[in-house]
Enzyme design. Structure first.
Site, PDB file in Angstrom:
ATOM      1  N   SER A  75       0.859  -1.190   0.000  1.00 19.22           N
ATOM      2  CA  SER A  75       0.000   0.000   0.000  1.00 19.22           C
ATOM      3  C   SER A  75       0.887   1.229   0.000  1.00 19.22           C
ATOM      4  O   SER A  75       2.089   1.138   0.231  1.00 19.22           O
ATOM      5  CB  SER A  75      -0.866   0.021   1.262  1.00 19.22           C
ATOM      6  OG  SER A  75      -0.077   0.414   2.387  1.00 19.22           O
ATOM      7  N   ASP A  76       0.311   2.401  -0.261  1.00 20.27           N
ATOM      8  CA  ASP A  76       1.056   3.617   0.026  1.00 20.27           C
ATOM      9  C   ASP A  76       0.856   3.913   1.517  1.00 20.27           C
ATOM     10  O   ASP A  76       0.103   3.239   2.223  1.00 20.27           O
ATOM     11  CB  ASP A  76       0.618   4.782  -0.870  1.00 20.27           C
ATOM     12  CG  ASP A  76       1.724   5.840  -0.962  1.00 20.27           C
ATOM     13  OD1 ASP A  76       2.653   5.817  -0.145  1.00 20.27           O
ATOM     14  OD2 ASP A  76       1.654   6.709  -1.851  1.00 20.27           O
ATOM     15  N   TRP A  77       1.520   4.928   1.968  1.00 18.43           N
ATOM     16  CA  TRP A  77       1.580   5.270   3.404  1.00 18.43           C
ATOM     17  C   TRP A  77       0.164   5.442   3.978  1.00 18.43           C
ATOM     18  O   TRP A  77      -0.530   6.395   3.629  1.00 18.43           O
ATOM     19  CB  TRP A  77       2.379   6.569   3.549  1.00 18.43           C
ATOM     20  CG  TRP A  77       2.710   6.959   4.931  1.00 18.43           C
ATOM     21  CD1 TRP A  77       1.834   7.407   5.877  1.00 18.43           C
ATOM     22  CD2 TRP A  77       4.002   6.977   5.527  1.00 18.43           C
ATOM     23  NE1 TRP A  77       2.492   7.692   7.027  1.00 18.43           N
ATOM     24  CE2 TRP A  77       3.835   7.459   6.848  1.00 18.43           C
ATOM     25  CE3 TRP A  77       5.287   6.649   5.095  1.00 18.43           C
ATOM     26  CZ2 TRP A  77       4.916   7.611   7.725  1.00 18.43           C
ATOM     27  CZ3 TRP A  77       6.349   6.804   5.971  1.00 18.43           C
ATOM     28  CH2 TRP A  77       6.151   7.272   7.267  1.00 18.43           C
ATOM     29  N   THR A  78      -0.232   4.518   4.834  1.00 20.29           N
ATOM     30  CA  THR A  78      -1.566   4.482   5.472  1.00 20.29           C
ATOM     31  C   THR A  78      -2.732   4.514   4.480  1.00 20.29           C
ATOM     32  O   THR A  78      -3.835   4.912   4.827  1.00 20.29           O
ATOM     33  CB  THR A  78      -1.766   5.628   6.513  1.00 20.29           C
ATOM     34  OG1 THR A  78      -1.662   6.888   5.846  1.00 20.29           O
ATOM     35  CG2 THR A  78      -0.786   5.557   7.654  1.00 20.29           C
ATOM     36  N   SER A  79      -2.485   4.073   3.251  1.00 17.30           N
ATOM     37  CA  SER A  79      -3.603   4.133   2.287  1.00 17.30           C
ATOM     38  C   SER A  79      -4.677   3.081   2.593  1.00 17.30           C
ATOM     39  O   SER A  79      -5.782   3.182   2.076  1.00 17.30           O
ATOM     40  CB  SER A  79      -3.100   4.011   0.849  1.00 17.30           C
ATOM     41  OG  SER A  79      -2.683   2.696   0.564  1.00 17.30           O
TER      42      SER A  79
END
Ligand code: BGC
Length: 751
Positions: free
Chosen positions: A293-297
């Site tokens: 995932s992207d950062w906290t996505s």
């Protein structure tokens, strides 16, 4: 592994029992490695508890560069409990070794960690920002820069980079255009592939290569109004034709991992998008790496409005095929419970854990967890003279000469005093550019320093800042003017601060910030020869500057060697050759303005301005300030008419087009020759031009080069009304020229 290769291996495995094993392994040597990996991972997975498998899906930040909320706490404790699969943002042999030791020595199974970082344009030797690199159109140099980045990063413990960023972008308000290759799909796809090759080399387990992570899947570069993280909504055809091919090119180049994007596409966020991650990526494209995932996505699926709570977000993401959670901590917290409740199958977690373990295997971490922790390499392979020499050359080749009236540049040998003026004249921090990995501002050569070094002993160099990058203070104007008056040449260094582009750095006004334009007016009005050097991460609206400045050099954010490279170009040791890969609009109202637009049913013809009911503005022309592909040289290149092998083609034929280019000016030079096509009548509407080839050709003064291109008919294919991928019979226009504004074409027919 793609589907074809998979089926082939299955076929070969069946043959093992029939005595063909030796032949099979001879034909497909990777087969043995794949089989060994499968056996190793099978064996390991049998020993793992569910908690340990879930731990592998967790990626936590080491906390040095933070681009979102930090949710993870006590990472060291988590590592010791086997609850972390990878760490981002920690590097250096000592730091990495310490964390790796916790994973290897203190957990039950000793599974090593992967160490990731955004190595976006170099590691410690920083190269120009990726948008600038693309303007070199130099595939070999781009690949080499990633090779060097990989060598330096792996010497300091990193084995996974969150790059290449391959998001096609047509809106310069979006700050992240600096990280990509620009607006064109064909060029972007070529660059995506060479970047992966540069990072990964031939063998991921080599201590000097690292795993690539293609991002941001998908269409992150098309947020509404250019506002970062904003909604993406587009037709399936646009997505398939313009936005997806660069990711596909990176997957085909064997990228080991891929990162989901923050945005939604047509209502479905990428981090919960089954169609994207399973149907397309895995089943159609045959991607066999892992998805992060992207950062906290993943927890962001809650504000997106598709998940009720964090557990629900984790459920949606893993079931959509998202293997690893970056800093969201939701897989770690909720996955076991989701399995117990039957909302996620254990098999799904097994598959994700397996992909991550396979990546570790391919990186050689099971063989030697400290493969990337080598003190001698750390001491000897960072910022070597060779790396810096290459960076200087590459940086110079990424600059774009936008204007050069009356041969203002190169600076004449007669010049005795140069005034360097402007807030970007001596700012290390802003010259190097954002997303600088382990780059150190201190080591960056500014334009002032570069000119001083080059001119030492022969030219007096004055410096005045004039004003800040932002803010309204004009207190420095008088001194700047006085310096300009004392000089016989002025280098005016203007632009953005490095944090004006990059993540969360969208701007609604993309002109020169603060009072810089006012400073420019004042300095230019002295009538001294002035060369403006721009440092920025995106196309800017600089119509007035273009009207009044004698010369403009687009230097972008140039990395460690920027100032030396600018000096090389200004003094004529390097003849500029870069060409824009993103259109410069005249004003923000024109955005999005890009070269491969559609003709519309009412195209406006500037030769018929009285034609009222046409597609145009009342207050600005349709054409941009500088088109895609544009860039000047100190020399002049003259193009002959294009010739073709024939003008009517049938299935199986190759299209060959040739042009002769003469260097008719006073310098040796490099020309980036571009080939465009236009499909006159399509099954659906087609763009007015599409890039289908380019070559970088070095031509000596007075010489002529013959440049030929070969196209397959399939290079003209696109998605038809029924979404079949095919080319059309009928007439096409073929253009070869110096930029996308090339007017002369030759017509050919496909029968
Ligand atoms: C960015 C990614 C980056 C990640 C890790 C995110 O905020 O969108 O591009 O790779 O942070 O630094």
């Amino acid at each position: 592994m793609n589907r074809q290769k998979y089926l082939f291996i299955v076929f070969l495995l069946l043959c093992f029992n029939n005595g063909f094993a030796q032949d099979a392994e001879y034909i497909y040597p990777e087969l043995i490695a794949d089989r060994e990996m499968a056996l190793f991972v099978d064996d390991l997975m049998k020993k793992m508890t569910l908690e340990e498998k879930i731990g592998q899906l967790n990626l936590c930040t080491g906390g040095w560069f933070v681009t979102g909320p930090v949710i993870s706490k006590d990472n060291e404790g988590l590592i010791r409990q086997g609850k972390v699969g990878a760490i981002l943002n920690t590097f250096g042999v000592e730091n990495v070794t310490a964390l790796q030791k916790m994973a290897v020595d203190e957990t039950r199974l000793g599974i090593p960690l992967i160490f990731g970082l955004d190595v976006v344009h170099g590691f410690r030797t920083i190269f120009p920002i990726p948008l600038a690199q693309a303007c070199s159109w130099d595939m070999e140099a781009i690949e080499r820069s990633e090779r060097i980045a990989a060598i330096e990063a792996t010497a300091m413990g990193i084995n996974w980079t969150y790059a290449p960023m391959v998001d096609i972008a047509r809106d310069p308000r979006w700050g992240r255009v600096m990280e990509g290759a620009g607006e064109d799909t064909y060029l972007g796809s070529r660059i995506a592939a060479v970047r992966v090759k540069g990072f990964q080399g031939e063998d991921l387990s080599d201590e000097k290569t690292m795993m690539a992570c293609v991002k941001h899947f998908a269409a992150y570069g098309a947020p509404q109004a250019g506002r970062d993280y904003n909604t993406v909504d587009m037709s399936e055809r646009s997505l398939l034709e313009w936005y997806l091919p660069p990711y596909k090119a990176a997957v085909d180049a064997n990228a080991g991992s891929i990162m989901t994007s923050f945005n939604e596409i047509a209502g479905v966020p990428s981090s919960s998008n089954k169609w994207l991650l399973i149907d397309l990526l895995r089943n159609k494209w045959g991607f066999d790496g892992f998805v992060v995932s992207d950062w906290t996505s993943i927890p962001e699926l809650i504000p997106h409005g598709v998940a009720v709570d964090s557990a629900d977000a984790a459920r949606l993401a893993i079931n959509a095929g998202l293997d690893m959670d970056m800093e969201g901590m939701v897989y770690l917290k909720y996955m076991k419970n989701l399995i117990e409740k039957g909302q996620v199958s254990e098999e799904t977690v097994n598959k994700s854990a397996r992909r991550i373990l396979e990546a570790k295997y391919k990186l050689g971490l099971f063989e030697d967890p400290y493969r990337y922790c080598n003190k001698t390499r750390e001491e000897n392979e960072i910022m070597t003279p060779e790396n810096l020499t290459f960076a200087r050359k590459f940086t110079a080749s990424s600059m774009v000469l936008l204007k050069n009236e009356n041969k203002t540049l190169p600076i004449s040998k007669k010049v005795k005093t140069i005034a360097v003026i402007g807030p970007l004249g001596d700012s290390k921090e802003n010259t190097i550019g954002g997303w600088g990995a382990a780059g150190q501002w201190d080591s960056c050569i500014t334009v002032l320093r570069g000119i001083q070094r080059k001119a030492a002993g022969t030219v007096r160099v004055l410096y005045e800042k004039g004003c800040e990058i932002t803010g309204m203070d004009k207190g420095g104007f008088d001194n700047a003017l006085a310096a300009a008056r004392k000089a016989d040449f002025v280098v005016l260094a203007l632009g953005e601060s490095q944090d004006m582009s990059g993540e969360a750095s969208s701007r609604s006004d993309i002109s020169l910030p603060g009072v810089q334009m006012e400073l420019a007016r004042k300095i230019i009005s002295t009538s001294k020869p002035v060369a403006v050097v721009l440092f920025n991460g995106r196309p800017l609206t600089i119509e007035e500057l273009n009207d009044i400045a004698p010369a403009i050099l687009e230097a972008w954010f140039g990395g460690t060697q920027a100032g030396n490279a600018v000096a090389d170009v200004l003094f004529g040791d390097v003849n500029p050759s870069g060409k824009l890969t993103m259109t410069f609009p005249r004003n923000v109202g024109q955005i999005p303005v890009f070269y491969n637009s559609k003709n519309t049913g009412r195209p406006f013809d500037p030769r018929l301005p009285e034609d009222y009911f046409k597609s145009r503005y009342q207050d600005v022309v349709n054409s941009p300030l500088y088109p895609f592909g544009f860039g000047l040289s100190y020399t002049t290149f003259k193009y002959s008419p294009v010739t073709m092998n024939k003008t009517s083609f049938s299935k199986g034929d190759l299209i060959e087009a040739t042009v002769e280019i003469t260097n008719a000016g006073d310098y040796d030079g490099v020309e980036i020759v571009q080939l465009y096509v236009r499909d006159r009548v399509g099954n659906v509407t087609r763009p007015v031009k599409e890039l289908r080839g380019f070559q970088r050709v070095s031509i000596k003064q007075g010489e002529t080069a013959k440049v030929s291109f070969t196209l397959h008919l399939s290079d003209l294919s696109y998605y038809h009304e029924d979404m079949s991928f095919d080319y059309d019979p009928g007439e096409f226009e073929l253009y070869i020229g110096p930029d996308s504004d090339v007017k002369e074409f030759i017509v050919f027919t496909i029968r």
